[in-house]
Design a protein around this motif. Structure first.
Motif, mmCIF file in Angstrom:
data_model
loop_
_atom_site.group_PDB
_atom_site.id
_atom_site.type_symbol
_atom_site.label_atom_id
_atom_site.label_comp_id
_atom_site.label_asym_id
_atom_site.label_seq_id
_atom_site.Cartn_x
_atom_site.Cartn_y
_atom_site.Cartn_z
ATOM 1 N N HIS A 1 78.165 30.256 35.434
ATOM 2 C CA HIS A 1 77.268 30.946 34.501
ATOM 3 C C HIS A 1 77.297 30.196 33.181
ATOM 4 N N VAL A 2 76.121 29.822 32.682
ATOM 5 C CA VAL A 2 76.003 29.059 31.440
ATOM 6 C C VAL A 2 75.037 29.776 30.518
ATOM 7 N N THR A 3 75.413 29.878 29.250
ATOM 8 C CA THR A 3 74.540 30.440 28.227
ATOM 9 C C THR A 3 74.110 29.322 27.289
ATOM 10 N N LEU A 4 72.815 29.109 27.187
ATOM 11 C CA LEU A 4 72.264 28.067 26.316
ATOM 12 C C LEU A 4 71.801 28.695 25.002
ATOM 13 N N ASP A 5 72.279 28.161 23.891
ATOM 14 C CA ASP A 5 71.743 28.569 22.601
ATOM 15 C C ASP A 5 70.350 27.954 22.440
ATOM 16 N N VAL A 6 69.350 28.787 22.156
ATOM 17 C CA VAL A 6 67.979 28.308 21.964
ATOM 18 C C VAL A 6 67.504 28.708 20.577
ATOM 19 N N ARG A 7 66.552 27.944 20.076
ATOM 20 C CA ARG A 7 65.947 28.201 18.773
ATOM 21 C C ARG A 7 64.462 27.852 18.879
ATOM 22 N N PRO A 8 63.600 28.365 18.003
ATOM 23 C CA PRO A 8 62.199 27.958 18.028
ATOM 24 C C PRO A 8 62.083 26.435 17.966
ATOM 25 N N GLY A 9 61.413 25.853 18.963
ATOM 26 C CA GLY A 9 61.307 24.405 19.064
ATOM 27 C C GLY A 9 62.341 23.777 19.982
ATOM 28 N N TRP A 10 63.386 24.503 20.327
ATOM 29 C CA TRP A 10 64.400 24.048 21.296
ATOM 30 C C TRP A 10 64.638 25.199 22.268
ATOM 31 N N ASP A 11 63.744 25.349 23.220
ATOM 32 C CA ASP A 11 63.874 26.490 24.134
ATOM 33 C C ASP A 11 63.330 26.167 25.528
ATOM 34 N N VAL A 12 62.023 26.035 25.672
ATOM 35 C CA VAL A 12 61.456 25.865 27.008
ATOM 36 C C VAL A 12 61.886 24.542 27.639
ATOM 37 N N GLU A 13 61.812 23.449 26.897
ATOM 38 C CA GLU A 13 62.144 22.145 27.475
ATOM 39 C C GLU A 13 63.605 22.047 27.907
ATOM 40 N N PRO A 14 64.576 22.445 27.102
ATOM 41 C CA PRO A 14 65.956 22.378 27.583
ATOM 42 C C PRO A 14 66.219 23.281 28.775
ATOM 43 N N VAL A 15 65.626 24.463 28.795
ATOM 44 C CA VAL A 15 65.831 25.350 29.947
ATOM 45 C C VAL A 15 65.200 24.743 31.190
ATOM 46 N N GLY B 1 69.123 33.562 21.481
ATOM 47 C CA GLY B 1 68.283 33.178 20.350
ATOM 48 C C GLY B 1 68.883 33.441 18.994
ATOM 49 N N ALA B 2 70.032 34.134 18.933
ATOM 50 C CA ALA B 2 70.734 34.414 17.666
ATOM 51 C C ALA B 2 69.826 35.035 16.606
ATOM 52 N N GLY B 3 68.834 35.805 17.050
ATOM 53 C CA GLY B 3 67.970 36.505 16.105
ATOM 54 C C GLY B 3 67.017 35.626 15.326
ATOM 55 N N THR B 4 66.709 34.425 15.843
ATOM 56 C CA THR B 4 65.919 33.448 15.068
ATOM 57 C C THR B 4 64.424 33.502 15.361
ATOM 58 N N TYR B 5 63.983 34.286 16.323
ATOM 59 C CA TYR B 5 62.570 34.286 16.709
ATOM 60 C C TYR B 5 61.796 35.362 15.962
#
Length: 334
Positions: free
Chosen positions: A132-146, A162-166
């Motif tokens: 099980h892996v949790t990826l930190d994502v942010r606007p602009g770093w989300d769909v492509e890394p996933v 998303g750490a509340g960034t969206y």
């Protein structure tokens, strides 16, 4: 019946990683039994309040149960639980109702310089035993890394945080097509309706981190999520964290315990709470460098599994007091 003979409080700044600050509380009862507690990144006035009032509230005062200790904060509450359970010879996890002997762990990966580097890091964790892996994502770093991680590991269980960034949900909705299990903290926790709108559009479970049962009730009322991120150190007491667990579980939510910060005691409390029956998702205690910890054995995962200490009373870990004293930036005792 515990009666505290001596109270010691240490302000410790950890030497590695993000150099977070902890307040460590040591309680010694008249029989020589010791309990340790920890508050991670404490409130600005926590030190002065503890110094000014804690001695009078605790030293020489009889109490039956940690919940009966007046005016406590998270560090004092945990120290009382550790002392109380050690005196009774029972593990903390057992005392608060835990039923698990081991926990599946998730590993959290921060954004990377490139997709190739991210996939390499995922590969390292998979080879280390994590499923099980949790990826930190942010606007602009989300769909492509996933997308890149999913292409490399079609069967890997993935969560994103998303750490509340969206502020908008379009990219988060797009993640749903890549088999993401949980979307953690997409928006600020105060925006209940944004979470509800996202949950209506995705099959993934939306997860929210809350710090009170009152906040949880707001989310339950509008069905704004399906997962509670339960961080025990964010609650004023372990009993309050247990009440949040009970309420979320009764509503049919999944629960993930999280709390990888701190020097060790707070992380051990996270593991104890994660042993509760409603904590159905992988536990997250993997965040800081392992050599930041002042407990033995260290709190962490081995091959993607976290052992719940059930053969030792209290937290189940021995605090390296000599190291605490070396690291302490401030100290007082009563």
């Amino acid at each position: 019946m515990p009666r505290v003979r001596e109270l010691e409080v240490f302000r410790v700044v950890l030497p590695f990683g993000r150099r977070t600050e902890s307040l460590l509380v040591k309680l010694t009862d008249h029989g020589g039994m010791i309990g340790w507690g920890e508050a991670v990144t404490p409130a600005p006035k926590a030190w002065s309040r503890l110094e000014e009032t804690l001695g009078a509230e605790l030293v020489g005062v009889d109490w039956e149960h940690p919940d009966s200790v007046p005016g406590t904060d998270p560090a004092v509450d945990l120290a009382c639980w550790d002392l109380w359970t050690r005196m009774r010879g029972v593990p903390l996890a057992d005392a608060i109702g835990g039923t698990r002997t081991s926990l599946v762990a998730t590993v959290r990966l921060t954004p990377d310089a490139s997709l190739e580097s991210l996939v390499t890091r995922v590969n390292q964790q998979v080879c280390a035993g994590y499923g099980h892996v949790t990826l930190d994502v942010r606007p602009g770093w989300d769909v492509e890394p996933v997308r890149a991680v999913r292409a490399a590991y079609p069967a890997l269980t993935l969560a994103v945080d998303g750490a509340g960034t969206y502020t908008e949900d379009a990219q988060l909705v797009a993640l749903d097509s890549y088999g993401v299990e949980v979307i953690e903290r997409p928006f600020p926790a105060t925006d209940v309706f944004a979470h509800a709108a996202l949950q209506d559009q995705v099959s993934a479970s939306v997860a929210v981190e809350l710090r009170s049962t009152a906040d949880l009730d707001d989310y339950l009322t509008v069905r704004a999520a399906k997962v509670l991120l339960l961080r025990p150190s964010a609650f004023p007491s372990l009993s309050e964290a247990r009440r949040a667990h009970d309420r979320a579980a009764a509503a049919g939510w999944d629960i993930q315990c999280t709390g990888g910060e701190g020097a060790g005691p707070a992380r051990a409390a996270t593991v104890a709470v994660a042993a509760l029956p409603g904590c159905t998702l992988p536990c997250d205690v993997t965040q800081p460098p392992r050599n930041n910890q002042i407990v033995d054995p260290i709190v962490g995962a081995n091959a993607g599994v976290i052992a719940v200490p059930l053969t030792q009373p209290g937290l189940g870990h021995t605090v390296d007091e000599a190291r605490v004293r070396r690291l302490a930036k401030d100290y007082f005792h009563a």
